[in-house]
Write a protein that holds these residues in place. Sequence first.
Motif, mmCIF file in Angstrom:
data_model
loop_
_atom_site.group_PDB
_atom_site.id
_atom_site.type_symbol
_atom_site.label_atom_id
_atom_site.label_comp_id
_atom_site.label_asym_id
_atom_site.label_seq_id
_atom_site.Cartn_x
_atom_site.Cartn_y
_atom_site.Cartn_z
ATOM 1 N N LYS A 22 0.761 -1.352 -0.074
ATOM 2 C CA LYS A 22 0.236 0.575 0.019
ATOM 3 C C LYS A 22 0.633 1.370 -0.146
ATOM 4 C CE LYS A 22 -3.842 -1.921 2.242
ATOM 5 N NZ LYS A 22 -5.171 -2.429 3.409
ATOM 6 N N CYS A 25 2.322 1.485 4.142
ATOM 7 C CA CYS A 25 2.728 0.727 4.822
ATOM 8 C C CYS A 25 2.526 -0.125 4.392
ATOM 9 C CB CYS A 25 1.128 0.704 5.654
ATOM 10 S SG CYS A 25 -0.329 0.196 5.000
ATOM 11 N N CYS A 27 1.101 -2.866 4.309
ATOM 12 C CA CYS A 27 -0.008 -4.238 3.396
ATOM 13 C C CYS A 27 0.129 -4.794 2.641
ATOM 14 C CB CYS A 27 -1.149 -3.994 3.939
ATOM 15 S SG CYS A 27 -1.314 -3.638 5.930
ATOM 16 N N VAL A 39 -4.929 -5.221 6.792
ATOM 17 C CA VAL A 39 -4.832 -4.188 7.965
ATOM 18 C C VAL A 39 -4.019 -4.193 8.744
ATOM 19 C CG1 VAL A 39 -7.126 -3.279 6.482
ATOM 20 C CG2 VAL A 39 -6.564 -5.080 9.119
ATOM 21 N N CYS A 40 -2.940 -3.205 8.893
ATOM 22 C CA CYS A 40 -2.278 -2.949 10.155
ATOM 23 C C CYS A 40 -2.732 -1.424 10.953
ATOM 24 C CB CYS A 40 -0.846 -2.523 9.873
ATOM 25 S SG CYS A 40 -0.432 -1.164 8.719
ATOM 26 N N CYS A 43 -3.011 1.781 7.699
ATOM 27 C CA CYS A 43 -3.777 2.026 7.178
ATOM 28 C C CYS A 43 -5.253 2.025 8.154
ATOM 29 C CB CYS A 43 -4.169 1.021 6.341
ATOM 30 S SG CYS A 43 -3.888 -0.844 6.100
HETATM 31 ZN ZN LIG Z 1 -1.652 -1.234 6.069
#
Ligand SMILES: [Zn+2]
Length: 473
Positions: A22, A25, A27, A39-40, A43
Motif C-alpha cells: 500500500k 504501509c 500491507c 490491514v495494520c 492503514c
Molecule cells: Zn497497512
Amino acid sequence: MSEETSVMIGLETHIQLNTETKLFCSCPNKDAEEPNSNVCPICLGHPGTRPKLNKNVLEQAVKTSLALNCNINEEIFFSRKTYFYPDMSKNYQITQYELPVGEKGEIKIKTEGKEKKIGITRLHIEEDPAKTEHVGGNIEKSEYTRIDYNRAGTPLLEIVTEPEFETPKEARTYLQQLAQIFEYLGIYKPESNYAIKSDANISINGGEKVEVKNITGTSEVEKALSYEISRQKQMKRRGKEIKQHTRNYNADMASTKKMRDKETEEDYGYIFDPDLTTQKLNKQYQEKINSNIPELPHEKFERFKKEYGLKDKLVESLITEPEMAGDFEKLAKEHKSETIASWMTGELKKTLNYNEVEYSESEIETEWLSTLFNLLEKDNISDRNAEKVLRQMVEQPRSTEEIVEQEDLLKAEEDEVDSIVQEVIDENPGALEDYNSGDEGAINFLVGQVMQESQGKADPKTARNKIIAKIED
Ligand SMILES: [Zn+2]
C-alpha cells in the motif's frame, strides 16, 4: 431561443496503482477473501502510527507525469484533507494539495480524425479510502453500513484536466487514450481489477458547474455526461437556474442524482502533513525516470505509419495491444507488413475477442504465426482454412504444423481436385442439365459441392475453372 449549446467538461480521474504494498504501509495491496484482513495500525489510522511513503508510487507518479508532458515540482509534500466519513478513520485523507507531483501537462486526443490538445492541470498522489457497503442497497434504505479497510491506503494517482472537453465523446476518447498510456507505462492492465474512476465537472453555456461523481471505466463516462447535459438543457428550457452542486452517477440507471451542495476546496481545510517528509524530485531523479519511459502509444503510431506504411485504422488497432504490436514487428521482418497487420487485427483479434482472451494472455507463439503466413504466401492454404488455424491457436493452443496436419487443412494437390471435380459432375447430372440450358448459377452449386468434398482445401476459383473446362470439353 437558440438551441446552440456550448458545453465545457473537465475530468478528475483516479487510477488505482498495482503496487505490491500500500501507499504508506507494508500491507499487501490486493483484494483479500476476508474483509479487513490486509490491514495494520497505519492503514486503519490508529493514533500514534507514522505513515511511510512507498517510493515505487512516487516513481510511477513521476513517470506518468512526464508521459503527460507535465512539469515536475522539484520539491513536494503531502497534505491532510479533512472530512468526516467512516471510510477514513483518521478523519483526513493524505493527499497533495499545494504542490502536486506534476502540473501543466497536455495530451493530444483524436476524435473522428480531428486532433485536439487537452490541458492536464495536475497529477498528484493520494490514498484510497476504505470501501463502504450499505447493506440492502443504498444509503437511504440500508439499516447499517459495513466497512472494509482492505482498500484503505491503496495508492491512487489523480489526474485533473482543464475544462476543455466539448462533447461526451471527447471525454471518452481521452480516458481510452489515458488508459492506453497507463498500459504502456506498465502501471495498469485492462483485464485487472484495478479501477479507473472519474468525477466530471460540467457546465453549459458558461453557467455554474455541476460535479458528477463516481463514474467507473472509460465508456460509462460518455453515458453519464450525455445524461447530465440533457438534464441541464431541460432545466434551462424550463427557465430553471442551475446551481453548483454534486451529483452521484448511477451506472445501472445511467442517470445522475443530487448528493449535496458542492463544497469548495477550502472547506476541506488542507494542512501540511508533518508525519511525511518533503520529497525532493531533482533533475537527476527526473532524468533517470525519463530514460526508462518506453515508447508511448502516439509515438508508436507515428513510427508504425512511417516504417510500415500502414493505414491509420490498422496501426490504431495494432497499438491497442502492445504485445501484438511487438510481435507484428518481429513478423514484419520476414513477411509483408500489410498482410500480417490485416490478419492480426482482423481474424486473430476477432477470435480473441470472441473467446474473451487478450493477446498477451493467449499462448500463441510468434513462430506459429510465422509458419501460417508462410503457408499463405506460398498459397498452400486457403484463407478460410487459415482462419480455422487461428481459431484453433486460440481455442486449443498448438503450433500451425500440428493444426494443419491434424485437421488436414492444406490445399489439395492438383490431381486430387481433378478427381473430385469429375466425381461431382458425375453425381449431379441435374445441375449439368440446368447449366446447359443456360442457368449459370448451377456452376455455383457444383463449386460448393467440390468445396464440401475437399473439406475446404480446394481453391474455389480453380474449382470453378476446372468444372467449366470439364463441362465444355
Ligand atoms: Zn497497512
